[in-house]
Design an enzyme around this catalytic site. Structure first.
Site, PDB file in Angstrom:
ATOM      1  N   ARG A 136       0.829  -1.196   0.000  1.00 18.11           N
ATOM      2  CA  ARG A 136       0.000   0.000   0.000  1.00 18.11           C
ATOM      3  C   ARG A 136       0.873   1.258   0.000  1.00 18.11           C
ATOM      4  NH1 ARG A 136      -3.596  -1.425   5.212  1.00 18.11           N
ATOM      5  NH2 ARG A 136      -1.582  -2.352   5.775  1.00 18.11           N
ATOM      6  N   LYS A 153       1.687   2.021   7.427  1.00 15.80           N
ATOM      7  CA  LYS A 153       2.044   1.272   8.634  1.00 15.80           C
ATOM      8  C   LYS A 153       2.992   2.077   9.509  1.00 15.80           C
ATOM      9  CE  LYS A 153       0.881  -2.144   9.693  1.00 15.80           C
ATOM     10  NZ  LYS A 153      -0.295  -2.434  10.553  1.00 15.80           N
ATOM     11  N   TYR A 183      -1.208   4.509  10.686  1.00 20.03           N
ATOM     12  CA  TYR A 183      -1.596   3.502  11.675  1.00 20.03           C
ATOM     13  C   TYR A 183      -0.410   3.294  12.606  1.00 20.03           C
ATOM     14  CZ  TYR A 183      -5.634   2.248   8.781  1.00 20.03           C
ATOM     15  OH  TYR A 183      -6.807   2.277   8.077  1.00 20.03           O
ATOM     16  N   HIS A 198      -0.804   1.711  16.308  1.00 23.28           N
ATOM     17  CA  HIS A 198      -0.980   0.520  17.169  1.00 23.28           C
ATOM     18  C   HIS A 198       0.078   0.486  18.274  1.00 23.28           C
ATOM     19  CE1 HIS A 198      -3.974  -0.944  14.345  1.00 23.28           C
ATOM     20  NE2 HIS A 198      -3.115  -0.814  13.364  1.00 23.28           N
ATOM     21  N   GLU A 250      -6.054   4.806  13.673  1.00 29.10           N
ATOM     22  CA  GLU A 250      -6.982   3.869  14.324  1.00 29.10           C
ATOM     23  C   GLU A 250      -7.637   4.432  15.579  1.00 29.10           C
ATOM     24  OE1 GLU A 250      -3.013   2.916  16.278  1.00 29.10           O
ATOM     25  OE2 GLU A 250      -3.702   3.440  14.253  1.00 29.10           O
ATOM     26  N   ALA A 258     -14.960  -5.571  11.241  1.00 30.24           N
ATOM     27  CA  ALA A 258     -14.233  -6.711  10.680  1.00 30.24           C
ATOM     28  C   ALA A 258     -14.996  -8.007  10.902  1.00 30.24           C
ATOM     29  CB  ALA A 258     -12.840  -6.798  11.296  1.00 30.24           C
ATOM     30  N   VAL A 317     -11.471  -8.762  17.782  1.00 31.11           N
ATOM     31  CA  VAL A 317     -11.790  -7.964  18.963  1.00 31.11           C
ATOM     32  C   VAL A 317     -10.973  -6.674  18.944  1.00 31.11           C
ATOM     33  CG1 VAL A 317     -11.775  -7.914  21.479  1.00 31.11           C
ATOM     34  CG2 VAL A 317     -12.314 -10.036  20.265  1.00 31.11           C
ATOM     35  N   ALA A 357      -6.810  -9.177  15.079  1.00 32.34           N
ATOM     36  CA  ALA A 357      -6.415  -8.215  16.118  1.00 32.34           C
ATOM     37  C   ALA A 357      -4.916  -8.209  16.388  1.00 32.34           C
ATOM     38  CB  ALA A 357      -7.171  -8.518  17.414  1.00 32.34           C
ATOM     39  N   ASP A 363      -2.464  -6.654  15.143  1.00 30.44           N
ATOM     40  CA  ASP A 363      -1.844  -5.330  15.205  1.00 30.44           C
ATOM     41  C   ASP A 363      -1.887  -4.750  16.612  1.00 30.44           C
ATOM     42  OD1 ASP A 363      -0.881  -4.725  12.625  1.00 30.44           O
ATOM     43  OD2 ASP A 363      -2.909  -4.366  11.909  1.00 30.44           O
TER      44      ASP A 363
END
Length: 362
Positions: free
Chosen positions: A15, A75, A94, A96, A118, A179, A238, A267, A269
């Site tokens: 990406r 990322k 993103y 995380h 996120e 998701a 989740v 999940a 990430d």
């Protein structure tokens, strides 16, 4: 404002953070866009398309990062990119961070303003910049799960929908959010028996209404263990925004599953919701736990970049435009949803869930 777009460096991350259409809008708004040469290649976008949109092509990551006041990524930065972090940079990607202490510490040490896609959250608690990738990951989870179920890939050798005269595979989806819903819908579409487990009874009622034939269970340790005993495919989806994912599937539960069953941890990430989950790559996506197969690729949508890149820019561009046009502080003051995206700024953690995950001060 000067906006940088580097090439992604994670394994099979094809990406790119901005399309030519996005670059065209930003340039027309008076900004300069610097795109690293080849950044769009994995998404079937060549440098000439960016040039035609008014972007400037730079030959290296050092220049894409170095020219930028606002740096757009897909990322989170990896160790080789930590040296590019600096106090006068706003990073929008993103992150995380609850599952990544080294990056958290690097951002704090550098004094970078780090805004996470996120954790941008609307008043209805929806996550507009996570939704498109959650939709993709949910749909892909069934594709990779059914592929991993093939006996040649170490799986049980079961076709999700079966055929007349044979049993259908059972898919258990843990988490009924975006998701999870897309995973359940795709599994149902392939003819699988599907059960969704979620903590919210109103959400379970909604899903049953939307998808006739779907079974649901309230989330608790006992029912998760019961459902897993007869599952062929388990999808963990989740999410607690900004926080580490809870470990809802224990090693003991997996030990009691059918040999050759497959578990896909969307999940991952955020640390994963299965005990024993660890991040894997598209090059080496699975590993065995007892007699089951785990799939824990941390950048699943990177496998379909032609779709994912465009979906991501569609979602992020209004926020990018606001930051570029107003500066981070004014944009956040004008938009409470965007303000919730701030994770680290001025050498301190600003998101309590990240601080709590690492036992650090916010």
């Amino acid at each position: 404002m000067k906006i940088g777009v580097p090439t992604e460096v994670k394994n099979n991350e094809n990406r790119v953070a901005l399309t030519p259409a996005g670059a065209d809008r930003l340039v027309r708004e008076g900004h300069r866009v610097f795109v690293q040469s080849g950044a769009g290649r994995g998404s079937r976008i060549d440098d000439d398309a960016y040039r035609a949109a008014g972007a400037e092509i730079v030959p290296s990551a050092e220049e894409a990062w170095g020219e930028a006041e606002l740096l757009l990524k897909v990322k989170e930065p990896v160790a080789q990119e930590y040296g590019f972090l600096r106090p006068d940079l706003t990073l929008f990607t993103y992150l995380h961070l609850a599952a990544d202490r080294p990056l958290t510490e690097a951002l704090v040490a550098a004094g970078t303003t780090a805004v996470a896609y996120e954790t941008v959250q609307l008043p209805d608690r929806s996550l507009p910049l996570l939704v498109p990738m959650s939709e993709i990951a949910g749909r892909l989870s069934v594709t990779v799960g059914s592929y991993s179920l093939m006996r040649s890939n170490g799986g049980r050798g079961t076709l999700l929908g079966g055929i007349p005269g044979t049993r259908r595979a059972k898919t258990v989806v843990i988490g009924g959010g975006v998701a999870g819903e897309h995973a359940a819908a795709n599994a149902l579409g392939l003819g699988s028996q599907v059960t969704v487990i979620d903590i919210s009874l109103p959400r379970l009622r909604e899903l049953e209404h939307l998808y006739p034939g779907l079974e649901t269970r309230a989330s608790n340790r006992y029912d998760i263990a019961e459902e897993l005993r007869t599952a062929d495919l388990v999808i963990g989806s989740v999410l607690i925004p900004g926080a580490a994912a809870p470990k809802l599937v224990t090693d003991e539960m997996v030990a009691n599953m059918k040999p050759g069953s497959v578990l896909v941890d969307i999940a991952i990430d955020q640390g994963g919701c299965f005990e024993g989950s660890r991040p894997t790559t598209h090059d080496d996506p699975t590993f065995a736990v007892h007699d089951s197969i785990y799939y824990c690729v941390a950048n699943m949508p990177g496998a379909v970049p032609e779709t994912a890149t465009r979906a991501l820019t569609n979602a992020t561009l209004p926020y990018v435009s606001a930051i570029a046009g107003k500066g981070w502080e004014r944009a956040a003051a004008d938009d409470a949803a965007l303000a919730k995206g701030l994770n680290v700024s001025g050498g301190r953690i600003t998101l309590p869930a990240v601080a709590e995950a690492h036992g650090l001060a916010a």
